[in-house]
Write a protein that holds these residues in place. Structure first.
Motif, PDB file in Angstrom:
ATOM      1  N   LYS A   1       0.848  -1.196   0.000  1.00  0.00           N
ATOM      2  CA  LYS A   1       0.000   0.000   0.000  1.00  0.00           C
ATOM      3  C   LYS A   1       0.881   1.243   0.000  1.00  0.00           C
ATOM      4  O   LYS A   1       1.974   1.248   0.550  1.00  0.00           O
ATOM      5  CB  LYS A   1      -0.887   0.053   1.247  1.00  0.00           C
TER       6      LYS A   1
ATOM      7  N   ASN B   1      -5.839   0.171  -3.680  1.00  0.00           N
ATOM      8  CA  ASN B   1      -5.749  -0.735  -2.541  1.00  0.00           C
ATOM      9  C   ASN B   1      -6.982  -1.633  -2.523  1.00  0.00           C
ATOM     10  O   ASN B   1      -8.107  -1.141  -2.493  1.00  0.00           O
ATOM     11  CB  ASN B   1      -5.656   0.082  -1.252  1.00  0.00           C
TER      12      ASN B   1
ATOM     13  N   ASP C   1      -9.856  -3.217   2.679  1.00  0.00           N
ATOM     14  CA  ASP C   1     -10.461  -2.052   3.327  1.00  0.00           C
ATOM     15  C   ASP C   1      -9.779  -1.735   4.650  1.00  0.00           C
ATOM     16  O   ASP C   1      -8.779  -2.369   5.014  1.00  0.00           O
ATOM     17  CB  ASP C   1     -11.972  -2.256   3.498  1.00  0.00           C
ATOM     18  N   GLU C   2     -10.321  -0.763   5.369  1.00  0.00           N
ATOM     19  CA  GLU C   2      -9.721  -0.312   6.624  1.00  0.00           C
ATOM     20  C   GLU C   2      -9.743  -1.385   7.712  1.00  0.00           C
ATOM     21  O   GLU C   2      -9.025  -1.288   8.697  1.00  0.00           O
ATOM     22  CB  GLU C   2     -10.407   0.966   7.137  1.00  0.00           C
ATOM     23  N   ASN C   3     -10.537  -2.441   7.511  1.00  0.00           N
ATOM     24  CA  ASN C   3     -10.582  -3.558   8.463  1.00  0.00           C
ATOM     25  C   ASN C   3      -9.718  -4.730   8.011  1.00  0.00           C
ATOM     26  O   ASN C   3      -9.857  -5.837   8.514  1.00  0.00           O
ATOM     27  CB  ASN C   3     -12.030  -4.025   8.656  1.00  0.00           C
TER      28      ASN C   3
ATOM     29  N   LEU D   1     -11.624  -6.367  -0.702  1.00  0.00           N
ATOM     30  CA  LEU D   1     -12.809  -5.730  -1.265  1.00  0.00           C
ATOM     31  C   LEU D   1     -13.626  -6.773  -2.012  1.00  0.00           C
ATOM     32  O   LEU D   1     -13.078  -7.690  -2.619  1.00  0.00           O
ATOM     33  CB  LEU D   1     -12.403  -4.594  -2.190  1.00  0.00           C
TER      34      LEU D   1
END
Length: 168
Positions: A66, A155, A158-160, A164
């Motif tokens: 990332k 990316n 996800d933030e968790n 995706l």
């Protein structure tokens, strides 16, 4: 102005049921995506900027960590990017990406097809992992004096730290 769209379609062993959440923190999970770039550069919609013989060069890119800075906007272009943008040649760019991968910054480089006109879709299958969840791809808009299209640092978690889902 040129319009294009990017579609990421997920598939593969780890993502058979896209309703299932795949945790990434405990192990290095993988997922496969089909990336499709759709172009609609045609003389009717773009009579001023349309060039006879319009086409797109081979699609080249890589899967990486990332927020990688290889394709950062405002940065001096590498020799590989310069050659791809000016002539559509991709061998130097692939060498540069493979060197980044050898240095632990990426998972794999990819080379796809080109497009023989200004209208159509280029698709490529990519594999990402929790350690290398981002994709960057480029293709030259030809004939042109250094035009190219890129999707940079997309990316796919996800933030968790969940892959995706499939987009249709």
């Amino acid at each position: 102005m040129l319009f294009f769209s990017i579609l990421f379609i997920s598939c593969g062993e780890d993502s058979k049921n896209m309703d299932e959440i795949i945790p990434l923190k405990t192990e290095n999970k993988t997922a496969s995506y089909t990336v499709s770039l759709s172009f609609d550069w045609n003389i009717n919609d773009f009579p001023t900027d349309y060039s006879a013989g319009a086409h797109f060069s081979q699609l080249v890119g890589w899967v990486h960590q990332k927020e990688n800075t290889f394709f950062t906007s405002g940065k001096i272009a590498t020799t590989g990017i310069e050659q791809m943008a000016e002539t559509g040649a991709t061998s130097e760019l692939i060498k540069e990406l493979d060197a980044e991968i050898s240095n632990g910054k990426g998972l794999k480089s990819y080379t796809g097809s080109g497009l023989g006109s200004g209208v159509g879709t280029i698709s490529i299958d990519v594999d990402v992992s929790s350690q290398f969840p981002a994709v960057s791809l480029v293709t030259m808009i030809a004939p042109s004096p250094d035009w190219y299209v890129a999707c940079v640092d997309v990316n796919l978690i996800d933030e968790n730290d969940v892959f995706l889902p499939n987009k249709t």
